[in-house]
Structure formats: structure tokens, C-alpha cells
Design a protein around this motif. Structure first.
Motif, PDB file in Angstrom:
ATOM      1  N   LYS A 137      -6.795 -20.523  -2.824  1.00  0.00           N
ATOM      2  CA  LYS A 137      -5.439 -20.307  -3.347  1.00  0.00           C
ATOM      3  C   LYS A 137      -5.038 -18.854  -3.126  1.00  0.00           C
ATOM      4  N   VAL A 138      -5.923 -17.970  -3.519  1.00  0.00           N
ATOM      5  CA  VAL A 138      -5.722 -16.529  -3.367  1.00  0.00           C
ATOM      6  C   VAL A 138      -7.051 -15.935  -2.899  1.00  0.00           C
ATOM      7  N   GLN A 139      -6.975 -14.709  -2.383  1.00  0.00           N
ATOM      8  CA  GLN A 139      -8.189 -14.073  -1.893  1.00  0.00           C
ATOM      9  C   GLN A 139      -8.215 -12.604  -2.272  1.00  0.00           C
ATOM     10  N   ALA A 140      -9.398 -12.010  -2.136  1.00  0.00           N
ATOM     11  CA  ALA A 140      -9.614 -10.620  -2.507  1.00  0.00           C
ATOM     12  C   ALA A 140      -9.350  -9.681  -1.337  1.00  0.00           C
ATOM     13  N   PRO A 169      -5.306  -2.874  -1.077  1.00  0.00           N
ATOM     14  CA  PRO A 169      -4.066  -2.484  -0.404  1.00  0.00           C
ATOM     15  C   PRO A 169      -4.326  -1.395   0.624  1.00  0.00           C
ATOM     16  N   PRO A 170      -3.311  -1.024   1.404  1.00  0.00           N
ATOM     17  CA  PRO A 170      -3.490   0.041   2.396  1.00  0.00           C
ATOM     18  C   PRO A 170      -4.110   1.292   1.784  1.00  0.00           C
ATOM     19  N   ARG A 181     -13.544  -1.003  -9.742  1.00  0.00           N
ATOM     20  CA  ARG A 181     -12.164  -1.023 -10.205  1.00  0.00           C
ATOM     21  C   ARG A 181     -11.597  -2.438 -10.284  1.00  0.00           C
ATOM     22  N   GLY A 182     -12.168  -3.379  -9.500  1.00  0.00           N
ATOM     23  CA  GLY A 182     -11.687  -4.749  -9.530  1.00  0.00           C
ATOM     24  C   GLY A 182     -11.963  -5.481 -10.825  1.00  0.00           C
ATOM     25  N   PHE A 183     -12.853  -4.959 -11.654  1.00  0.00           N
ATOM     26  CA  PHE A 183     -13.091  -5.578 -12.958  1.00  0.00           C
ATOM     27  C   PHE A 183     -11.991  -5.204 -13.958  1.00  0.00           C
ATOM     28  N   GLU A 184     -11.328  -4.081 -13.699  1.00  0.00           N
ATOM     29  CA  GLU A 184     -10.211  -3.689 -14.563  1.00  0.00           C
ATOM     30  C   GLU A 184      -8.908  -4.300 -14.057  1.00  0.00           C
ATOM     31  N   ALA A 185      -8.653  -4.200 -12.775  1.00  0.00           N
ATOM     32  CA  ALA A 185      -7.508  -4.843 -12.132  1.00  0.00           C
ATOM     33  C   ALA A 185      -7.851  -5.020 -10.663  1.00  0.00           C
ATOM     34  N   TYR A 186      -7.460  -6.143 -10.090  1.00  0.00           N
ATOM     35  CA  TYR A 186      -7.831  -6.453  -8.705  1.00  0.00           C
ATOM     36  C   TYR A 186      -6.583  -6.784  -7.887  1.00  0.00           C
ATOM     37  N   ARG A 233      -0.670  -8.180  -5.033  1.00  0.00           N
ATOM     38  CA  ARG A 233      -0.243  -7.685  -6.340  1.00  0.00           C
ATOM     39  C   ARG A 233      -1.478  -7.365  -7.168  1.00  0.00           C
ATOM     40  N   TRP A 234      -1.316  -6.413  -8.090  1.00  0.00           N
ATOM     41  CA  TRP A 234      -2.392  -6.071  -9.012  1.00  0.00           C
ATOM     42  C   TRP A 234      -2.392  -7.050 -10.176  1.00  0.00           C
TER      43      TRP A 234
END
Length: 489
Positions: free
Chosen positions: A229-232, A235-236, A284-289, A303-304
Motif C-alpha cells: 500500500k505504502v513504502q519506506a 525525502p531528498p 528518526r523513523g520511530f518518531e516520524a517516518y 509525507r511525514w
């Protein structure tokens, strides 16, 4: 958790010398442990040790729990399926040759009571993994959503039938994993005997085409047919103008929280059983990904999304106790990420190669704190000599004039004319107040960009670096030991 003052080397086992075209857990690994001790090192950091898939990346494994069979030392296997370059793993030639030699050898290994006990002890992951790999082979190697529906959707009757049909191959995989962990534990004991801690790397995400996702689809954000559905990704950034599209499935954190984060507890327990220290990748992905559509062509339009944050680490700590974790806090780091890291007392990271670009950076040594792990560079960076020799010409991420300013500042700050810049950075790191210093072996050797381990965003040509014993001269070993002793590490 404040670590004792120490220094170590970053080297993945595939980069070791030895027969067979790829490093493994055999005699050369034990010789390297002795070299670490001789050089005054107290830590050996490795990358993830799982079975690699697409692109030979240790960050895209078929399992978060299994071991990479390419790392098994096969007695008597002396073939050199390479391009003739002892400094490069020729994966295209190595993989089939090593797989054939390993399969033939495993057929001579009896299925003993000790193997059966191992399978029982690892029952939370090993039967699923063995069946997954056997099914993958039976389906010509394609990703699991492309298997026949019964196998892909884990229909009970279909799995019973497949287990019976594939029983010989499943047993071979059981023996393979038994041998892998036996050889690994022997290597770990060799490290213990010499006062060296093994530091491992736990990626935040797992591969889509993995036993983890196939066996636990409800823990991930997937369509009913198993596709993303979505992937990891990210961003640039410094590494890529279009960001990085990783292709990993994103977790269904609400569902994971509802069952007490049991999958993550099992995963971290396995990591802590394997390693003395754990680097938690992409903290950082545990706080926001960064969430990207499953069919997106690049990572630009994402999107975050808020991650599990403190609830995950509170659950892990309650189940496992205080954990010797290093938080990989690189990239777009917000105050919220640092608050989460500090809440659980995980040391962060600083990269010396990033310290001199004129940014307001905590990577500059006079801003270090004790509770910090400093690297000259990581597996994702150029080597220090490659970085120093770069002019920025033809590099969209490093303009030539900015590179010149960076080098001028580095020379002034470090009090050097730029000669042997790898040793200048090693000395600066070791002399710092930071508790832990880790140096890629490429920087100890002073080799250039052709020895780089990984270029993020590049689809092929990564992970192949190897060294030779002739490079680790007695003078180099003594020089490193002297610096380590001088700065009380």
C-alpha cells in the motif's frame, strides 16, 4: 547508557579475505579478531548478518532472524569464483558457487538431536523461514506475492502439502542455520576471549520479499494480494535529489501496539542475543517516518507520519531491560527525535566527514558530548580519502566551490596540510571526548573511492569491498594501537 571509552573498526564479514571469493566465519575471521586485539580495538561492528536478496544488500534480507548462508565457512571450499580482483566480491559468480558447495557439504551433515533442539529453540521464526526459502526456490525465485495463491496467502492445507513436498530442502535449511549460528557463536567467543565486543546493526525496516512479511502480513500495510500500500524511504537529502525509495513495507503500528509489540520484542531479543551492542538504524523513523505510495516512481512525493515513539521503546525496555543501543540519528533530525533518543539514554552518532561543510553541525569535535559514537565515515559514506580527494566536479550534491571551502576549513580546524587525511580524522576522533569511536577499515587502510562499501540510491555495484592481509602491515597495526593507547581507549 554511557559506554566505556573505546575504539573499534567497522567491517562487514563479507569484506574479509579468504577462499571462495567472499569473506566468511572461517579462519580469516578469527585472524581478524586477533588483529583487532593487536591494534588495541575493543569493538568490531558489522552490518546486518541476514540472508541477502535484491542487490546483495544486508539491509534487504529474506529474514530479520536468519543468518546469511554465504557467511558460512565450508571446509575444503577453495574455489575463487571472482573477476580476479581480490578487493571485490563478484556476487554474480560467488553466489551460485558458494550455494552449490554449501548444499553438497550440508548433505554430509547429519540431522542430529542437537539440530532438532536448535529448531525447537528457534520455533518462533525458523520453520516459517525454512518453508519460505523452500517455497521461493520452488517458485523460481520470484517474490512471494507472485506465488500460487495457496502458498502466498498461507492457506493451511496448501502449507501442509508444501511442507511434505519440500521436506528435504526444509531440513537442509534447518541444518544451514544450525551451522551458521554455531560458527557465529564460535567467532563471538573468540571476540570475548580477547575483550572485543561485537556490535550489530538492526535495520528499522524489513524487506517486502521476506519471511517476516509473508508470515506476518497483518503487521504491515499491504493490499490483500500482498503488494505494498505504502513504502519506506527518505525525502531528498545529501545523498539524492529525488530522495531514496527503499521499497520496504511500512509497519501497521496501531496493530503492533495492540498486541504489545510482540514482533519487535522478538526481533530485539534476537539482536541482543547475537550482539553486545546494537546500532538501531534510521532511528528518526520511530518518531516520524517518510511514507510514500507503494507504486511511486521516486521518494519526492511522500509525507511525514508519526511513528510509535516512546510507547515502543517503553515496551521493549519492560520486556528486555535496559538495552545497549546506539541510535543512528542522521538525516533530517528534529527536536522530537532527539527528545525520544535522550528519554531512553541512547547515544547518538556523529560523522566527521560531515563536520566541515560550514553548517551549524554537532558533528564538529568541539561540540561533542561524552555520550556519543563518532565515525570518520560509515558504510554509506565515501571513504575518507575518497571524500578528501573529491573535487566536487560532476557531483550534483557537492559544488566545487563548496568543496574547496570545506577542505580549507578542515585543514585550519585540524591543523594539517591535508597529508594522510585519513589518519588526521582518525586522530581527531580518538582524541575527542566521545565515549566510542568507530572507523571503517577502509579509513585505517587509507584507500580511495573504489573501496566504498555503498552508494545510497545506486542499484548495483555496492557491498563488494574486500581487503587483503598484505594491506594490514605491522607498521599500520602499531600506529593504530599507539593512537588508541595515547587517547586512553
Amino acid at each position: 547508557m554511557l559506554f566505556p571509552r573505546a575504539a573499534g573498526v567497522l567491517l562487514h564479514p563479507t569484506s574479509l579475505p579468504g577462499a571462495g571469493g567472499i569473506g566468511d566465519f572461517g579462519p580469516d575471521a578469527h585472524r581478524f579478531v586477533q588483529w583487532l586485539a593487536d591494534a588495541g580495538m575493543k569493538i568490531w561492528q558489522v552490518l546486518p548478518l541476514g540472508p541477502t536478496g535484491y542487490g546483495d544488500s544486508p539491509y534487504q534480507c529474506f529474514s530479520a532472524f536468519a543468518g546469511n548462508p554465504l557467511l558460512i565457512h565450508v571446509p575444503g571450499f577453495t574455489g575463487e569464483p571472482t573477476s580476479g580482483n581480490p578487493h571485490v566480491v563478484d556476487f554474480g559468480a560467488v553466489i551460485p558457487a558458494k550455494q552449490a558447495a554449501l548444499a553438497a557439504w550440508l548433505d554430509t551433515v547429519p540431522f542430529t538431536d542437537e539440530v532438532r533442539r536448535f529448531v525447537q529453540e528457534q520455533a518462533h521464526w525458523l520453520p516459517d523461514y525454512a518453508l519460505f526459502m523452500a517455497l521461493k526456490q520452488a517458485h523460481g525465485g520470484v517474490a512471494w506475492p507472485q506465488w500460487d495463491a495457496g502458498a502466498a496467502q498461507r492457506e493451511p492445507e496448501a502449507l501442509r502439502s508444501w511442507r511434505a513436498t519440500l521436506a528435504p530442502e526444509i531440513d537442509r535449511i534447518y541444518k544451514q542455520q544450525f551451522v551458521f549460528f554455531g560458527q557465529y557463536q564460535a567467532l563471538r567467543q573468540a571476540c570475548r576471549d580477547r575483550g572485543i565486543k561485537l556490535m550489530g546493526d538492526v535495520p528499522i525496516y524489513v524487506a517486502h520479499d521476506s519471511a517476516d512479511v509473508w508470515a506476518n502480513p497483518t503487521q504491515f500495510q499491504l493490499h490483500a494480494n500482498g503488494t505494498l500500500k505504502v513504502q519506506a524511504g527518505v525525502p531528498p537529502d545529501y545523498f539524492s535529489e529525488t530522495g531514496q525509495l527503499w521499497g520496504n513495507p511500512l509497519y501497521d503500528w496501531e496493530r503492533m501496539q495492540a498486541d504489545g509489540y510482540s514482533w519487535w520484542i522478538a526481533r530485539m531479543r534476537a539482536g541482543l542475543q547475537q550482539f553486545d551492542l546494537v546500532r538501531l538504524d534510521h532511528f528518526r523513523g520511530f518518531e516520524a517516518y517518510w511514507e510514500i505510495a507503494g507504486d511511486a516512481p521516486t521518494a519526492v512525493h511522500g509525507r511525514w507520519v508519526k511513528g510509535p515513539g516512546a510507547s515502543l521503546f517503553a515496551a521493549l525496555t519492560a520486556a528486555l531491560g535496559p538495552m545497549p543501543i546506539v541510535a543512528e540519528n542522521l538525516g533530517l533530525i528534529t527536536p522530537e527525535v532527539e527528545t525520544l533518543r535522550e528519554q531512553f539514554h541512547y547515544p547518538g552518532m556523529a560523522i566527521l566527514q560531515f563536520a566541515f561543510d560550514g553548517q551549524d553541525s554537532n558533528f564538529i569535535p568541539h561540540r561533542y558530548v561524552r555520550d556519543l559514537v563518532v565515525y570518520t565515515g560509515t558504510h554509506d559514506n565515501d571513504t575518507t580519502m575518497g571524500w578528501w580527494q573529491s573535487t566536487g566536479e560532476g557531483d550534483s550534491t557537492r559544488a566545487a566551490d563548496a568543496v574547496a571551502r570545506e577542505k580549507d576549513f578542515a585543514k585550519r580546524y585540524l591543523g594539517t596540510d591535508g597529508h594522510e587525511m585519513h589518519w588526521v580524522l582518525i586522530r581527531a576522533a580518538l582524541a575527542s571526548v566521545a565515549s566510542t569511536v568507530l572507523v571503517p577499515l577502509q579509513d585505517v587502510l587509507g584507500v580511495g573511492s573504489d573501496a566504498r562499501m555503498n552508494l545510497p540510491g545506486r542499484q548495483a555495484g555496492n557491498w563488494g569491498f574486500r581487503f587483503t592481509w598484505a594491506q594490514l602491515t605491522p607498521d599500520l597495526t602499531e600506529r593504530l594501537r599507539t593512537l588508541t593507547t595515547t587517547y586512553e581507549r
